[in-house]
Write a protein that holds these residues in place. Sequence first.
Motif, PDB file in Angstrom:
ATOM      1  N   UNK A 361      85.834  35.572  57.118  1.00  0.00           N
ATOM      2  CA  UNK A 361      86.087  36.389  58.569  1.00  0.00           C
ATOM      3  C   UNK A 361      84.763  36.883  58.884  1.00  0.00           C
ATOM      4  N   UNK A 362      84.227  36.046  59.903  1.00  0.00           N
ATOM      5  CA  UNK A 362      82.758  36.328  60.232  1.00  0.00           C
ATOM      6  C   UNK A 362      83.095  36.863  62.014  1.00  0.00           C
ATOM      7  N   UNK A 363      83.039  38.211  62.201  1.00  0.00           N
ATOM      8  CA  UNK A 363      83.265  38.900  63.267  1.00  0.00           C
ATOM      9  C   UNK A 363      82.220  39.773  63.742  1.00  0.00           C
ATOM     10  N   UNK A 364      82.517  40.278  64.749  1.00  0.00           N
ATOM     11  CA  UNK A 364      81.369  41.413  65.088  1.00  0.00           C
ATOM     12  C   UNK A 364      81.782  42.411  66.413  1.00  0.00           C
ATOM     13  N   UNK A 365      82.220  43.441  65.991  1.00  0.00           N
ATOM     14  CA  UNK A 365      82.844  44.409  66.966  1.00  0.00           C
ATOM     15  C   UNK A 365      81.866  45.548  67.122  1.00  0.00           C
ATOM     16  N   UNK A 366      80.425  45.246  67.109  1.00  0.00           N
ATOM     17  CA  UNK A 366      79.437  46.230  67.381  1.00  0.00           C
ATOM     18  C   UNK A 366      79.555  46.974  68.593  1.00  0.00           C
ATOM     19  N   UNK A 367      79.463  48.283  68.665  1.00  0.00           N
ATOM     20  CA  UNK A 367      79.742  48.916  69.709  1.00  0.00           C
ATOM     21  C   UNK A 367      78.578  50.142  69.717  1.00  0.00           C
ATOM     22  N   UNK A 368      77.404  50.146  68.936  1.00  0.00           N
ATOM     23  CA  UNK A 368      76.514  50.986  69.246  1.00  0.00           C
ATOM     24  C   UNK A 368      75.498  50.732  70.175  1.00  0.00           C
ATOM     25  N   UNK A 369      75.304  49.687  70.625  1.00  0.00           N
ATOM     26  CA  UNK A 369      74.161  49.376  71.731  1.00  0.00           C
ATOM     27  C   UNK A 369      74.842  47.819  72.223  1.00  0.00           C
ATOM     28  N   UNK A 370      74.033  47.290  73.233  1.00  0.00           N
ATOM     29  CA  UNK A 370      74.410  45.925  73.499  1.00  0.00           C
ATOM     30  C   UNK A 370      73.631  44.815  72.498  1.00  0.00           C
ATOM     31  N   UNK A 371      74.003  43.808  72.329  1.00  0.00           N
ATOM     32  CA  UNK A 371      73.658  42.924  71.427  1.00  0.00           C
ATOM     33  C   UNK A 371      73.064  41.619  72.087  1.00  0.00           C
ATOM     34  N   UNK A 372      72.243  40.734  71.481  1.00  0.00           N
ATOM     35  CA  UNK A 372      71.708  39.639  72.035  1.00  0.00           C
ATOM     36  C   UNK A 372      72.395  38.442  71.658  1.00  0.00           C
ATOM     37  N   UNK A 373      73.191  38.417  70.444  1.00  0.00           N
ATOM     38  CA  UNK A 373      73.593  37.123  69.891  1.00  0.00           C
ATOM     39  C   UNK A 373      75.014  37.369  69.590  1.00  0.00           C
ATOM     40  N   UNK A 374      75.926  36.022  69.613  1.00  0.00           N
ATOM     41  CA  UNK A 374      77.312  36.196  68.993  1.00  0.00           C
ATOM     42  C   UNK A 374      77.414  36.471  67.500  1.00  0.00           C
ATOM     43  N   UNK A 375      78.654  36.614  67.053  1.00  0.00           N
ATOM     44  CA  UNK A 375      79.273  36.802  65.559  1.00  0.00           C
ATOM     45  C   UNK A 375      78.360  35.495  64.809  1.00  0.00           C
ATOM     46  N   UNK A 400      85.302  26.264  57.533  1.00  0.00           N
ATOM     47  CA  UNK A 400      86.661  25.719  57.339  1.00  0.00           C
ATOM     48  C   UNK A 400      87.760  26.945  57.103  1.00  0.00           C
ATOM     49  N   UNK A 401      88.667  26.882  57.908  1.00  0.00           N
ATOM     50  CA  UNK A 401      89.716  27.962  57.616  1.00  0.00           C
ATOM     51  C   UNK A 401      89.187  29.241  57.860  1.00  0.00           C
ATOM     52  N   UNK A 402      88.362  29.496  58.773  1.00  0.00           N
ATOM     53  CA  UNK A 402      87.743  30.719  58.971  1.00  0.00           C
ATOM     54  C   UNK A 402      88.194  31.491  60.261  1.00  0.00           C
ATOM     55  N   UNK A 403      87.938  32.708  60.438  1.00  0.00           N
ATOM     56  CA  UNK A 403      88.082  33.585  61.896  1.00  0.00           C
ATOM     57  C   UNK A 403      86.401  33.772  62.290  1.00  0.00           C
ATOM     58  N   UNK A 404      86.360  33.511  63.507  1.00  0.00           N
ATOM     59  CA  UNK A 404      85.074  33.857  64.103  1.00  0.00           C
ATOM     60  C   UNK A 404      85.392  34.290  65.402  1.00  0.00           C
ATOM     61  N   UNK A 405      85.187  35.721  65.396  1.00  0.00           N
ATOM     62  CA  UNK A 405      85.758  36.614  66.651  1.00  0.00           C
ATOM     63  C   UNK A 405      84.847  37.714  67.046  1.00  0.00           C
ATOM     64  N   UNK A 406      85.261  38.740  67.770  1.00  0.00           N
ATOM     65  CA  UNK A 406      84.288  39.883  68.072  1.00  0.00           C
ATOM     66  C   UNK A 406      84.904  40.370  69.471  1.00  0.00           C
ATOM     67  N   UNK A 407      83.919  41.301  69.913  1.00  0.00           N
ATOM     68  CA  UNK A 407      84.098  41.993  71.199  1.00  0.00           C
ATOM     69  C   UNK A 407      83.326  41.675  72.379  1.00  0.00           C
ATOM     70  N   UNK A 408      82.701  40.421  72.163  1.00  0.00           N
ATOM     71  CA  UNK A 408      81.970  39.670  72.953  1.00  0.00           C
ATOM     72  C   UNK A 408      82.380  38.422  73.232  1.00  0.00           C
ATOM     73  N   UNK A 409      81.997  37.516  74.499  1.00  0.00           N
ATOM     74  CA  UNK A 409      82.241  36.035  74.375  1.00  0.00           C
ATOM     75  C   UNK A 409      80.846  35.487  74.993  1.00  0.00           C
ATOM     76  N   UNK A 410      80.839  34.441  74.546  1.00  0.00           N
ATOM     77  CA  UNK A 410      81.418  33.615  73.469  1.00  0.00           C
ATOM     78  C   UNK A 410      81.023  34.238  71.826  1.00  0.00           C
ATOM     79  N   UNK A 411      81.590  33.972  70.897  1.00  0.00           N
ATOM     80  CA  UNK A 411      81.053  34.371  69.454  1.00  0.00           C
ATOM     81  C   UNK A 411      80.624  33.368  68.840  1.00  0.00           C
ATOM     82  N   UNK A 412      80.245  32.275  69.114  1.00  0.00           N
ATOM     83  CA  UNK A 412      79.446  31.464  68.593  1.00  0.00           C
ATOM     84  C   UNK A 412      78.255  30.733  69.538  1.00  0.00           C
TER      85      UNK A 412
END
Length: 521
Positions: A361-375, A400-412
């Motif tokens: 499960x590779x996700x990123x819900x960072x909300x401390x500041x803006x981020x430059x890159x996806x999960x 394989x069989x992963x979740x790649x998600x977060x609070x930004x778009x896109x996350x790859x």
Amino acid sequence: MKRYLYFSLTIFFLMLWSSCRKDFEFSASTGNLEFSKDTVYLDTVFTNIGSSTYNLKVYNRSNENIVIPVVKLGLGEASQYRLNVDGRAGKVFENVEILAKDSMFIFVETTININNFPNPEGKYLYTDHIEFDTSSNLQKVELVTLVQDAIFIYPDRDNTTKIVETLTLNVGGQNVETNIQGRELLPSELTFTNQKPYVIYGFAAVPNGETLTINAGARLHFHDNSGLIVSEGATLNINGALSTDQVALENEVILEGDRLEPSFSDVPGQWGTIWLFDGSINNTINYTTIKNASVGILCDGNPNAVNDKLTITNSQIYNSSNFGVLGRNTSIKAENVVINNSGQSSFAGTLGGKYNVTHSTIVNYWNTSSRQFPALLLNNFVTDENDNVILADLTEANFNNCIIYGNDNPEILLDEVEDTAVDFNFKFTNCLIRFQNDNNNFTGPNYDLTNTVHYEDNLFNLNPNFKDASKNQLMIGDDSPANNEGSALFASQVPTDILNVNRTGSPDLGAYQHVTFVNED
């Protein structure tokens, strides 16, 4: 003349003000003080390490100005606590004044040597109290601190020059002096146990040809700008185990900062990184939590190692101020890994390399500041200090069989510098991915989601239904679209989830098999 008039008027008003002013009158305290708390808990501190500063507010609710004859620590000058009362530091204070309907702050700190007290289990509950007044007017506020024994690893320091020892590392067979504060671990320090926590100042380096073994249940705490370095020819083996209590994580190995206060439990960037140098070999991490670092794991070099340079399983990486995992032209095998809340990417495979990630499960819900890159970031280049672009093969990057998600778009992000002489091989199979391309900002064959060379049986832009991503609770629930969407082939390679639940019958995506969420309110 004007100057004389101005001077005369000034003197006149000063005399008028002083004749009208009455000195404040204070009455003795009658024991009717009120406090913001009846006990000040200073949380857990390590032996000989100073605590944070805690405060107590003292209220005079009466209509009279009062004077407290004495404010002092119960143990007096022998107390291990320190006070600051109304701007004065000490342990005993006399004739402390508080105006009517007013209040004052008392600040409390401590530094305690556990060796001065009985500590059969490596912990000691140290107590004292603050006394206000005496006799029948006596009021008390309790002070409580849990002191924990620890093993300290730190570089030498020259008391005269104040120069701190720095590391000399073996790189390519040559000793290279660095400005990294720290020292090599001694032979007696190459096994970390769960008997006492370890507190590390500077970078502790595993010497060339040696192995650092970290046993199940060990706790490592790093000071600011500190971490682990696994040198060329050295190995890191973290041998955590499944815990029966998923709150206490009694068998998990935990690496975090050295601030033990609850307010620091999820603060990113408190320490440096686990740095697997180019040339380190056969590194393994199992049932480990890495939290609050700048970079959780920095893995360099050896993309074509016979055994993957790093194998990480059943592990969690949270609250990294930059990257959760940063690979640079390296080889990583990851199974049942959960990464969240990273200031840049949660997983970055840069300058090519080889990455095989399954049921993670590779996700990123960072909300401390803006981020430059996806999960998830993959690229095949680096730009040196002279702006020269250096390319390397991305030999394989399979998710394989992963979740790649977060609070930004896109996350790859598949950031390829195209060159026919350099490979850029990747594939997502049976993954849930957040990737919306409504404005067609991402073009080219790497983003052709219908191309089965790169994408097969994936789900896009469906909310995974995490329990609470803001709290790093990334279990999926009954209603998750990831349920029963995994490939049986990959599930057979990783037959149990991160909590040791069998997944082979109906594999879900990510590191967790789904559960029924229980309302904890």
